[in-house]
Design a protein around this motif. Structure first.
Motif, mmCIF file in Angstrom:
data_model
loop_
_atom_site.group_PDB
_atom_site.id
_atom_site.type_symbol
_atom_site.label_atom_id
_atom_site.label_comp_id
_atom_site.label_asym_id
_atom_site.label_seq_id
_atom_site.Cartn_x
_atom_site.Cartn_y
_atom_site.Cartn_z
ATOM 1 N N LYS A 137 -5.510 -8.360 -5.108
ATOM 2 C CA LYS A 137 -6.397 -7.060 -4.909
ATOM 3 C C LYS A 137 -7.516 -7.332 -3.851
ATOM 4 O O LYS A 137 -7.484 -6.262 -3.223
ATOM 5 C CB LYS A 137 -7.264 -6.855 -6.384
ATOM 6 N N PRO A 138 -8.284 -8.199 -3.559
ATOM 7 C CA PRO A 138 -8.857 -8.379 -2.793
ATOM 8 C C PRO A 138 -8.139 -7.917 -1.327
ATOM 9 O O PRO A 138 -8.843 -7.493 -0.517
ATOM 10 C CB PRO A 138 -9.769 -9.861 -2.738
ATOM 11 N N VAL A 154 -5.703 -6.316 -0.857
ATOM 12 C CA VAL A 154 -5.070 -4.744 -0.783
ATOM 13 C C VAL A 154 -6.410 -3.960 -0.403
ATOM 14 O O VAL A 154 -6.266 -3.171 0.234
ATOM 15 C CB VAL A 154 -4.668 -4.444 -2.149
ATOM 16 N N GLN A 155 -7.335 -4.508 -0.920
ATOM 17 C CA GLN A 155 -8.749 -3.692 -0.452
ATOM 18 C C GLN A 155 -9.078 -3.844 0.976
ATOM 19 O O GLN A 155 -9.414 -3.035 1.647
ATOM 20 C CB GLN A 155 -9.733 -4.193 -1.293
ATOM 21 N N SER A 177 -13.701 -6.137 4.940
ATOM 22 C CA SER A 177 -12.293 -6.628 5.174
ATOM 23 C C SER A 177 -12.047 -8.406 5.504
ATOM 24 O O SER A 177 -11.401 -8.860 5.122
ATOM 25 C CB SER A 177 -11.181 -5.729 6.315
ATOM 26 N N LEU A 222 -13.034 -10.344 2.799
ATOM 27 C CA LEU A 222 -12.062 -10.401 1.569
ATOM 28 C C LEU A 222 -10.625 -11.280 2.146
ATOM 29 O O LEU A 222 -10.365 -11.911 1.163
ATOM 30 C CB LEU A 222 -11.534 -9.077 1.382
ATOM 31 N N LEU A 280 -6.920 -1.599 2.987
ATOM 32 C CA LEU A 280 -7.377 -0.076 2.672
ATOM 33 C C LEU A 280 -8.356 0.038 3.489
ATOM 34 O O LEU A 280 -8.670 1.141 4.171
ATOM 35 C CB LEU A 280 -7.690 0.232 1.102
ATOM 36 N N LEU A 281 -9.566 -0.837 3.787
ATOM 37 C CA LEU A 281 -10.707 -0.827 4.616
ATOM 38 C C LEU A 281 -10.146 -0.441 5.858
ATOM 39 O O LEU A 281 -10.808 0.163 6.669
ATOM 40 C CB LEU A 281 -11.633 -1.827 4.312
ATOM 41 N N ILE A 308 0.762 -1.221 -0.101
ATOM 42 C CA ILE A 308 0.019 -0.011 0.068
ATOM 43 C C ILE A 308 0.894 1.153 -0.139
ATOM 44 O O ILE A 308 1.810 1.509 0.863
ATOM 45 C CB ILE A 308 -1.021 -0.043 1.264
ATOM 46 N N GLN A 332 -7.737 6.655 0.357
ATOM 47 C CA GLN A 332 -8.749 5.911 1.009
ATOM 48 C C GLN A 332 -9.223 6.738 2.150
ATOM 49 O O GLN A 332 -10.078 6.516 2.706
ATOM 50 C CB GLN A 332 -7.984 4.580 1.780
#
Length: 102
Positions: free
Chosen positions: A58-59, A61-62, A90, A93, A65-66, A4, A12
């Motif tokens: 990517k999930p 990474v998301q 999160s 994910l 970020l959350l 990140i 974000q």
């Protein structure tokens, strides 16, 4: 090295790129989120960074970020507003990649 970037984390958190007062705190949150996801997967952060063919999936990474956004917004241990976890947030994910056999 985190997957990140500071720029991603600031976006974000809805922090303008010119505002640098919180940069070190946001960088700390990036490390915390990475460690949190790795621990949830029962792997090291080094293994996390090499998990996907092209880097961290990517999930995940998301999910990081959350986590960063949540921790940035809620800087105290307790909050006064009632909240509920985001559906498919999160935890959901991260669970996509969790190996429950470990």
């Amino acid at each position: 090295m985190s997957c990140i970037t500071l720029d991603m984390a600031k976006k974000q958190c809805n922090v303008e790129s010119w505002f640098t007062d919180d940069d070190s705190y946001i960088e700390l949150l990036c490390s915390v989120a990475e460690e949190k996801v790795a621990r949830e997967l029962n792997i090291t952060t080094e293994e996390l960074l090499q998990l996907g063919e092209n880097g961290v999936p990517k999930p995940l990474v998301q999910a990081m970020l959350l986590t960063i956004g949540h921790y940035y917004k809620n800087r105290e241990e307790a909050v006064s507003a009632t909240s509920k976890p985001l559906e498919q947030g999160s935890k959901w994910l991260v669970d996509l990649y969790r190996d429950y056999s470990k």
